[in-house]
Scaffold this active site. Sequence first.
Site, PDB file in Angstrom:
ATOM      1  N   ASP A   1       0.806  -1.051   0.321  1.00 18.01           N
ATOM      2  CA  ASP A   1       0.420  -0.064  -0.067  1.00 18.01           C
ATOM      3  C   ASP A   1       1.292   1.313   0.079  1.00 18.01           C
ATOM      4  O   ASP A   1       1.851   0.808   0.939  1.00 18.01           O
ATOM      5  CB  ASP A   1      -1.305   0.163   1.658  1.00 18.01           C
TER       6      ASP A   1
ATOM      7  N   ASP B   1      -3.659   5.245  -1.988  1.00 12.77           N
ATOM      8  CA  ASP B   1      -3.883   5.581  -1.003  1.00 12.77           C
ATOM      9  C   ASP B   1      -4.618   6.828  -1.514  1.00 12.77           C
ATOM     10  O   ASP B   1      -3.396   7.479  -1.286  1.00 12.77           O
ATOM     11  CB  ASP B   1      -3.326   5.161   0.475  1.00 12.77           C
TER      12      ASP B   1
ATOM     13  N   GLU C   1      -6.510   4.615  -5.755  1.00 16.42           N
ATOM     14  CA  GLU C   1      -8.250   4.173  -4.496  1.00 16.42           C
ATOM     15  C   GLU C   1      -7.954   6.005  -5.275  1.00 16.42           C
ATOM     16  O   GLU C   1      -8.061   6.645  -4.837  1.00 16.42           O
ATOM     17  CB  GLU C   1      -7.777   3.914  -3.073  1.00 16.42           C
TER      18      GLU C   1
ATOM     19  N   HIS D   1     -10.912  -3.573   3.334  1.00 15.88           N
ATOM     20  CA  HIS D   1     -10.531  -3.135   4.338  1.00 15.88           C
ATOM     21  C   HIS D   1     -11.770  -1.726   5.028  1.00 15.88           C
ATOM     22  O   HIS D   1     -11.674  -1.758   6.148  1.00 15.88           O
ATOM     23  CB  HIS D   1      -9.660  -3.217   4.682  1.00 15.88           C
TER      24      HIS D   1
HETATM   25  C1  GLC Z   1      -8.154   4.969   2.446  1.00 15.59           C
HETATM   26  C2  GLC Z   1      -7.564   3.798   3.088  1.00 15.59           C
HETATM   27  C3  GLC Z   1      -8.719   3.819   4.341  1.00 15.59           C
HETATM   28  C4  GLC Z   1      -7.642   4.657   4.966  1.00 15.59           C
HETATM   29  C5  GLC Z   1      -8.168   6.250   4.304  1.00 15.59           C
HETATM   30  C6  GLC Z   1      -6.500   7.040   5.476  1.00 15.59           C
HETATM   31  O1  GLC Z   1      -8.689   5.340   2.234  1.00 15.59           O
HETATM   32  O2  GLC Z   1      -8.204   2.633   2.014  1.00 15.59           O
HETATM   33  O3  GLC Z   1      -8.039   2.902   4.821  1.00 15.59           O
HETATM   34  O4  GLC Z   1      -8.687   4.748   6.460  1.00 15.59           O
HETATM   35  O5  GLC Z   1      -7.684   6.148   2.731  1.00 15.59           O
HETATM   36  O6  GLC Z   1      -5.575   6.889   4.885  1.00 15.59           O
END
Ligand code: GLC
Length: 562
Positions: A99, A200, A257, A329
Site C-alpha cells: 500500500d 491510497d 484508490e 478493509h
Molecule cells: C483509504 C484507506 C483507508 C484509510 C484512508 C486514509 O481510504 O483505504 O483505510 O482510512 O485511506 O488513509
Amino acid sequence: MRKTDWWKNAVVYQIYPKSFQDSNSDGIGDLKGIINRLDYLKRLGINVIWLCPVYQSPMDDGGYDISDYYHINPMFGSDEDMDELIQKADKMGIKILMDLVVNHTSDEHEWFQKALKDPDSKYADYYIFKETADGNPPNNWRSYFGEPAWTKIEGTNRFYLHEFSKKQPDLNWENQSLREEIYRMVNYWLDKGLAGFRIDAIGNIKKRLEFKTFQPDGEDGLRYIGDWVLNQPGIEIFLQELTEKTFRPHNSMTVAEANVPEELLNLFIGDLGFFSMVFDFSYTDIDVPATGEWFRPKAFTPEELKKTIFESQRMVQEKGWGALYLENHDQNRSVNKYIPEKDIGYHSKTMLASLFFFLRGTPFIYQGQEIGMENIRMDSIEDYDDIATRGQYKRAVNAGFDKKTAFDIVAKRSRDNSRTPMQWDSGKNAGFSNAEHTWLKVNPNYKDINAADQEFSDSVLKFYRKLIHLRRDSKYSNIIINGEFLPYETEDPCVIAYQRIILNERLLVIHNFQNIKSYIRIPGKNTEAVIGNYTGNYHQSNTCQELYQLSPYECIALYLNT
Ligand code: GLC
Ligand code: CA
C-alpha cells in the site's frame, strides 16, 4: 511508452496483515504468519497479493498513518521478514503489492516532528500549515472521519490540515523536494522486487485551499471537505511526474484508490494513463450517500445495483482497464451489504462471487471473502477499533439519533466487519492465533464458517477456486480476460445477466438476484455450462432449453460458440 499489461491476467488477494495469521501468539497477525499461509494462497490460485500497510506506524488508522516509510512495523516483524515474503512468494509465482500512502503521513513522522519544532525548517513546507489572526480555524471543513479538518498546534495560532484523522497530517505536494523524497522511497521498494502498489487516497493530493466559513452541511457547523480536495485541477501534473519517475520504468502494476469522473478517466487508465487501473466506488458504496455519511444509509434494489455495475463496466471499457472488487478493509462484508439477512447462504454467496468475477477487469478478493465470511456484531461501540466507526457513531448521535439506533446502523457498516481475524478452522481463535486475546474479536460464527471445513463439501471456497482456475488457466481464460463486456437484456429486473464476447465466442453469465424462481431466455443451442451453483440445473443446461428456469440465487455461466 505503452504500458505492458501483465496485470490483466492477475487475480489479486488482499491481505489485512493484522488479521490474517499470527505466528508468535501475541494476538496480532504478522509477516511470518503470511509466509506460513502462502501454500493456501497458491492453492487458491491467486498470483498477486496486495498487502495493507505494514510500515512503521502508531496505528491510529490501521497503519494508514505511516511514521517511517522505509521500515516494517515491529508488530508485523522485521525488514528481513518482508524481504523473505517477497522472495518466497516470488518462487511460488506470486507477486506482492504494498500500500502506498502518500497523501499524508503520521504526525509522528520525523518530517512532521521537525516541522512542528521549527516553523522555518524546510519540513514545514512539506505539510499544510496556516496561521490565523484570531486563533479560529482557517475554515470549517470536516475531515473524512468527522472531526474538523484543521487542528491547532498548542500554544500558537497555527493550524495544520488533515483530511483524515488529526494524527494524519496532509502532505504538501506543491513542494518539489517532498515529491522527490516520495519518488525515492517508491523506487526503493520497487527496486527490491515489489510488483507495484495499491495507492491510497491518491485523488486527494491536490488541494484547493480557500479560507472562509462555508455553508455548513451538518449539525456540527462543518462542511464536507471533498469538493476542495478530490480530483482538483492540476493533480494531473503531480500524477504524471510520479508515474514517470517511478512506476513506468518498473512496469509496475498500480491500482489507484480514486473515484475518477468519466471525463478524467482516460488520463488515469488510458493507454498512456497514470495507473494500470482504478478502484471505482460506485457499486461498493451504493448504500452510502455522496457525503460519506454511513449513518444515513441509502436503500437500493438489485436493479439499481445492476445499472451501477453495467455503467461502471461501460465507462471503464471505453477508456482502459478496471479493478473488480466487492470487499476491502474499508467495506463491510459483501453478503451483508447486498443480500437480505435471511437469504445469506451458499447460493447467495456464490452468486455474488460469479457476479463480479466474470466482469471485465482484474478481480480482487479480500481475505475471508473466499470462504463467505460475514459481518460481526459486537456488544458496544467501545468494542470497535476502527476510527471511522467511532466518528460515524458520534455524528449520528449529534444528529439526533438515539444511541441504540446509531449503534445498530453504524455497526452494520463498520470497517471492523471485514477486519476481524481470518477464520482458518474450528479451533482456538479460529486458527488465527494461540493468544488468549486477539487484537479484535474473532467472529463467533467461525465454527460454521472456516476454511478447513470447506474442503469437505460443496463450499464457497471451492467455488472461488474454480472461478480463479477458469480465469487463469482454462480454455475460457481468453474470453474471461479479454472478452468485450455487453449487458444482456432480461425481462425480470432482478436477474442480472451479461455477456463477454470475442469474435464468434460468447460467454453468458446469469444471476438470479432474489429468493424466488425466475427464468431467462437463452440465445442459440450448443451451450456449454462453465460453472454454476446448482449442480442439478447445471447438467440440464447442456441440453439447452430456450427458456431456462432459474432457482433462487442461482448463477450459471454458459459458453456459446456460434
Ligand atoms: C483509504 C484507506 C483507508 C484509510 C484512508 C486514509 O481510504 O483505504 O483505510 O482510512 O485511506 O488513509
Ligand atoms: Ca503476531
